[in-house]
Design a protein around this motif. Structure first.
Motif, PDB file in Angstrom:
ATOM      1  N   VAL A 144     -33.006  -7.139 -26.046  1.00 47.30           N
ATOM      2  CA  VAL A 144     -33.886  -7.438 -27.179  1.00 47.30           C
ATOM      3  C   VAL A 144     -35.322  -7.621 -26.681  1.00 47.30           C
ATOM      4  CG1 VAL A 144     -34.271  -8.935 -29.175  1.00 47.30           C
ATOM      5  CG2 VAL A 144     -31.957  -8.592 -28.314  1.00 47.30           C
ATOM      6  N   ASN A 145     -36.253  -7.037 -27.407  1.00 47.91           N
ATOM      7  CA  ASN A 145     -37.676  -7.192 -27.086  1.00 47.91           C
ATOM      8  C   ASN A 145     -38.109  -8.647 -27.249  1.00 47.91           C
ATOM      9  OD1 ASN A 145     -39.400  -4.332 -27.068  1.00 47.91           O
ATOM     10  ND2 ASN A 145     -37.368  -4.186 -27.933  1.00 47.91           N
ATOM     11  N   ASP A 146     -39.256  -8.962 -26.678  1.00 49.84           N
ATOM     12  CA  ASP A 146     -39.804 -10.317 -26.828  1.00 49.84           C
ATOM     13  C   ASP A 146     -40.397 -10.424 -28.236  1.00 49.84           C
ATOM     14  OD1 ASP A 146     -41.040 -12.720 -26.784  1.00 49.84           O
ATOM     15  OD2 ASP A 146     -42.108 -12.403 -24.897  1.00 49.84           O
ATOM     16  N   MET A 147     -39.517 -10.740 -29.183  1.00 49.01           N
ATOM     17  CA  MET A 147     -39.920 -10.643 -30.595  1.00 49.01           C
ATOM     18  C   MET A 147     -40.908 -11.736 -30.996  1.00 49.01           C
ATOM     19  SD  MET A 147     -38.672  -7.879 -31.598  1.00 49.01           S
ATOM     20  CE  MET A 147     -39.154  -8.017 -33.303  1.00 49.01           C
ATOM     21  N   LEU A 172     -28.455 -11.316 -28.856  1.00 52.72           N
ATOM     22  CA  LEU A 172     -29.125 -12.534 -29.315  1.00 52.72           C
ATOM     23  C   LEU A 172     -30.503 -12.673 -28.688  1.00 52.72           C
ATOM     24  CD1 LEU A 172     -26.162 -15.065 -29.066  1.00 52.72           C
ATOM     25  CD2 LEU A 172     -27.235 -14.204 -31.166  1.00 52.72           C
ATOM     26  N   TYR A 173     -31.400 -13.260 -29.464  1.00 54.26           N
ATOM     27  CA  TYR A 173     -32.737 -13.606 -28.971  1.00 54.26           C
ATOM     28  C   TYR A 173     -33.017 -15.017 -29.478  1.00 54.26           C
ATOM     29  CZ  TYR A 173     -37.856 -13.561 -28.555  1.00 54.26           C
ATOM     30  OH  TYR A 173     -39.163 -13.849 -28.249  1.00 54.26           O
ATOM     31  N   ARG A 174     -33.083 -15.964 -28.532  1.00 50.88           N
ATOM     32  CA  ARG A 174     -33.298 -17.376 -28.911  1.00 50.88           C
ATOM     33  C   ARG A 174     -32.373 -17.794 -30.054  1.00 50.88           C
ATOM     34  NH1 ARG A 174     -39.713 -17.020 -27.349  1.00 50.88           N
ATOM     35  NH2 ARG A 174     -39.151 -16.603 -25.210  1.00 50.88           N
ATOM     36  N   GLY A 175     -31.113 -17.416 -29.924  1.00 47.73           N
ATOM     37  CA  GLY A 175     -30.100 -17.864 -30.873  1.00 47.73           C
ATOM     38  C   GLY A 175     -29.990 -17.026 -32.135  1.00 47.73           C
ATOM     39  N   ARG A 176     -30.886 -16.052 -32.314  1.00 50.72           N
ATOM     40  CA  ARG A 176     -30.810 -15.214 -33.527  1.00 50.72           C
ATOM     41  C   ARG A 176     -30.479 -13.780 -33.136  1.00 50.72           C
ATOM     42  NH1 ARG A 176     -36.490 -16.081 -35.678  1.00 50.72           N
ATOM     43  NH2 ARG A 176     -35.881 -14.663 -37.347  1.00 50.72           N
ATOM     44  N   LYS A 177     -29.849 -13.078 -34.072  1.00 51.48           N
ATOM     45  CA  LYS A 177     -29.384 -11.729 -33.733  1.00 51.48           C
ATOM     46  C   LYS A 177     -30.496 -10.679 -33.810  1.00 51.48           C
ATOM     47  CE  LYS A 177     -24.533 -12.117 -34.187  1.00 51.48           C
ATOM     48  NZ  LYS A 177     -24.138 -13.046 -35.240  1.00 51.48           N
TER      49      LYS A 177
END
Ligand SMILES: Cc1ncc(COP(=O)(O)O)c(C=O)c1O
Length: 401
Positions: A144-147, A172-177
């Motif tokens: 996942v990119n650094d959103m 996952l990214y910081r707990g979100r998909k």
């Protein structure tokens, strides 16, 4: 030797068969109850309010871009606008941008996770303020990119963000998909992906107006956008009108509708997504341990238990070795391989008109495009298959470059 370790494998289980048979028994082939059920479940799984199913991930991107163009709240997004995106991706990402009449702007990537280099995105925005409207990051191979950083830049420069989450089902990214981290996102359920349907895609969003536009665009731009047609029940919102809204077209759209049978195959797999992701992570972790002795020759994939791996990507880092010879040798040992897509503007023939402009300006993307490849890490691999991969690499290294 025949191929033993494929990029992906498919087993149609009893649940999928039963689900398809239900649709057949109902006599339903075009979108119906199962498609609506899939949309509900996928939106819930990703953590978004709404999902619109389409016939492919490519259609999801193209319909999403057209919806943004038609969305009056986003005046910057129109044909000719600039879209910052990744140069290392499956061609569908760039093709959708071009087919929507927009201009892709490629920035270099992180060489290990293939995600957009946020500093380069900022350079592009700072250097040329005109015409930028959208950032379209690709979560390649599940990374996942650094959103937070990309969304921060987007809000600073007044841009929208559209994730290409085709390859990142459940990362996952910081707990979100992945797919829940921007204005809208596209997914693909192509046969080689973690949820495998053959051909199907989806857009997820919290934005009701965008979802409605996508429902219309995928049905040739028709006037109506109900999730379930209520015309035969006599409660159609257009029932007093002198025209049939299903055959009245306010927008120029596409036929991107999916089929009920594909949705029927997808539903049971959504329920198994967690197990699929864990099995793939196990295989990536195991292969990393087994192939660690060769890590001077190959960059091994970064392991994280937040990544839902599409495959096992490697980059040849030792210039004495040729990627093509390596891939041929692995295939001879029974391990299927694929190149890591190529740097779109400099290594894909369809984009050769951009070659001069970009050559040498995307060094990491060009390196990954020329030297990256992947093998399978899918959920059906067994311990003996992982042994086969290890032995294929041992035999390759024994023979030397
Ligand atoms: C990153 C990416 N975007 C878009 C797509 C397009 O999806 P589809 O093949 O379902 O059209 C793919 C397909 O593999 C993909 O990998």
């Amino acid at each position: 030797m025949t191929i033993r370790v494929r990029i992906g494998d498919i087993r149609i289980g009893e649940e999928e068969t039963a689900s398809v048979l239900e649709s057949l028994a109902e006599g339903r082939l075009s979108e119906g109850r199962k498609t609506r059920e899939f949309e509900k479940r996928w939106a819930r799984y990703i953590g978004k309010k709404l999902c619109v199913a389409l016939n492919s991930g490519s259609s999801a991107l193209l319909a999403g871009l057209h919806a943004l163009i038609h969305d009056d709240r986003r005046p910057k997004i129109r044909p000719g606008c600039k879209v910052i995106t990744s140069p290392v991706t499956y061609a569908a990402t760039s093709n959708a941008i071009v087919l929507a009449g927009m201009e892709p702007v490629y920035v270099d990537i992180d060489p290990c996770t293939f995600t957009l280099d946020v500093n380069r995105v900022e350079d592009a925005l700072r250097g040329d303020r005109k015409g930028h409207a959208l950032i379209l990051p690709v979560h390649l191979m599940g990374y996942v990119n650094d959103m937070d950083a990309l969304n921060g830049l987007a809000s600073r420069y007044g841009l929208s963000v559209f994730e290409d989450a085709a390859q990142a089902h459940g990362s996952l990214y910081r707990g979100r998909k992945a797919g829940s981290l921007s204005d809208l996102a596209g997914h693909s359920f192509y046969i080689a992906h973690n949820i495998q349907v053959g051909e199907m895609g989806a857009v997820v969003t919290d934005d009701d107006a965008l979802a409605r536009l996508i429902r219309r665009i995928k049905a040739n731009g028709r006037r109506c956008d109900c999730r379930i047609c209520t015309r035969s029940a006599g409660t159609c919102p257009f029932r007093g009108a002198e025209y049939d809204p299903r055959f009245t077209h306010d927008l120029v759209g596409f036929n991107f509708k999916t089929s009920e049978l594909h949705a029927a195959i997808a539903i049971p797999q959504v329920e198994r997504a967690g197990a699929i992701i864990r099995a793939r992570q196990h295989n990536v972790r195991t292969l990393n341990e087994r192939l660690e002795p060769f890590s001077e020759i190959f960059q091994l994939p970064v392991f994280s238990d937040e990544v839902s791996y599409l495959a096992y990507p490697l980059v040849v880092r030792d210039p004495k070795w040729s990627r093509e010879k390596i891939m041929a040798s692995l295939e001879r040992s029974g391990v299927e391989t694929r190149p890591l897509f190529g740097c779109i503007p400099t290594q894909q023939p369809a984009y050769r008109h951009l070659k001069e402009r970009y050559e040498g300006r995307l060094p990491r993307a060009e390196f990954v495009g020329a030297n990256g490849f992947y093998i399978g890490c899918h959920q059906y691999l067994e311990s003996a298959d992982l042994d086969c991969v290890e032995e294929a690499f041992r035999s390759l290294v024994r023979k030397g470059p």
